[in-house]
Motif scaffolding. Structure first.
Motif, mmCIF file in Angstrom:
data_model
loop_
_atom_site.group_PDB
_atom_site.id
_atom_site.type_symbol
_atom_site.label_atom_id
_atom_site.label_comp_id
_atom_site.label_asym_id
_atom_site.label_seq_id
_atom_site.Cartn_x
_atom_site.Cartn_y
_atom_site.Cartn_z
ATOM 1 N N GLY A 89 57.356 69.973 57.756
ATOM 2 C CA GLY A 89 57.414 68.688 58.452
ATOM 3 C C GLY A 89 56.251 68.499 59.400
ATOM 4 O O GLY A 89 55.657 67.424 59.479
ATOM 5 N N GLU A 90 55.901 69.545 60.131
ATOM 6 C CA GLU A 90 54.763 69.464 61.049
ATOM 7 C C GLU A 90 53.475 69.164 60.293
ATOM 8 O O GLU A 90 52.676 68.331 60.714
ATOM 9 C CB GLU A 90 54.623 70.775 61.829
ATOM 10 N N ALA A 91 53.291 69.850 59.166
ATOM 11 C CA ALA A 91 52.078 69.639 58.358
ATOM 12 C C ALA A 91 52.041 68.230 57.788
ATOM 13 O O ALA A 91 50.992 67.568 57.787
ATOM 14 C CB ALA A 91 52.011 70.671 57.237
ATOM 15 N N GLN A 92 53.187 67.751 57.320
ATOM 16 C CA GLN A 92 53.252 66.411 56.740
ATOM 17 C C GLN A 92 52.969 65.344 57.802
ATOM 18 O O GLN A 92 52.271 64.373 57.546
ATOM 19 C CB GLN A 92 54.613 66.186 56.094
ATOM 20 N N LYS A 93 53.507 65.546 58.993
ATOM 21 C CA LYS A 93 53.238 64.605 60.078
ATOM 22 C C LYS A 93 51.745 64.562 60.403
ATOM 23 O O LYS A 93 51.168 63.502 60.557
ATOM 24 C CB LYS A 93 54.007 65.019 61.342
ATOM 25 N N GLU A 94 51.141 65.734 60.510
ATOM 26 C CA GLU A 94 49.716 65.789 60.842
ATOM 27 C C GLU A 94 48.859 65.131 59.760
ATOM 28 O O GLU A 94 47.921 64.401 60.045
ATOM 29 C CB GLU A 94 49.264 67.234 61.051
ATOM 30 N N PHE A 95 49.210 65.378 58.494
ATOM 31 C CA PHE A 95 48.474 64.796 57.385
ATOM 32 C C PHE A 95 48.534 63.275 57.397
ATOM 33 O O PHE A 95 47.567 62.590 57.065
ATOM 34 C CB PHE A 95 49.036 65.327 56.053
ATOM 35 N N ASN A 96 49.661 62.719 57.812
ATOM 36 C CA ASN A 96 49.863 61.270 57.798
ATOM 37 C C ASN A 96 49.653 60.615 59.154
ATOM 38 O O ASN A 96 49.899 59.431 59.308
ATOM 39 C CB ASN A 96 51.278 60.948 57.292
#
Length: 99
Positions: A89-96
């Protein structure tokens, strides 16, 4: 409707081609159609990024909450799985995040 970054990029690309072709040959209708399609692609791309960010935030929070619960109950197997969900989730948030 699920927003798609790939579909958005396609609309932006095709819209630019139509707009430039319309401008080149003096076809205002084609030029306007291209601008509209390009704008639609920009909006869809932003929607896809927001959707991805929200999903990432959900995964981050859900993983943290489940991980904390499993930590308290001593369920180490599920705790590790939930930590993975939180990191995803953290990675997905950062990517978007760039919207």
């Amino acid at each position: 409707m699920t927003a798609s970054k790939a579909e958005a990029k396609k609309d932006q690309f095709v819209g630019n081609i139509k707009e430039n072709a319309g401008s080149l040959v003096g076809n205002e209708s084609l030029q306007a159609e291209g601008r509209t399609q390009n704008s639609s692609g920009n909006i869809e791309e932003t929607a896809a990024k927001v959707q991805g960010y929200v999903q990432g935030a959900y995964d981050q929070v859900a993983g943290a909450v489940k991980g904390a619960y499993n930590s308290l109950t001593g369920n180490n197997t599920d705790e590790a799985s939930n930590n993975v969900q939180q990191k995803k989730g953290e990675a997905q948030k950062e990517f978007n995040a760039k919207f």
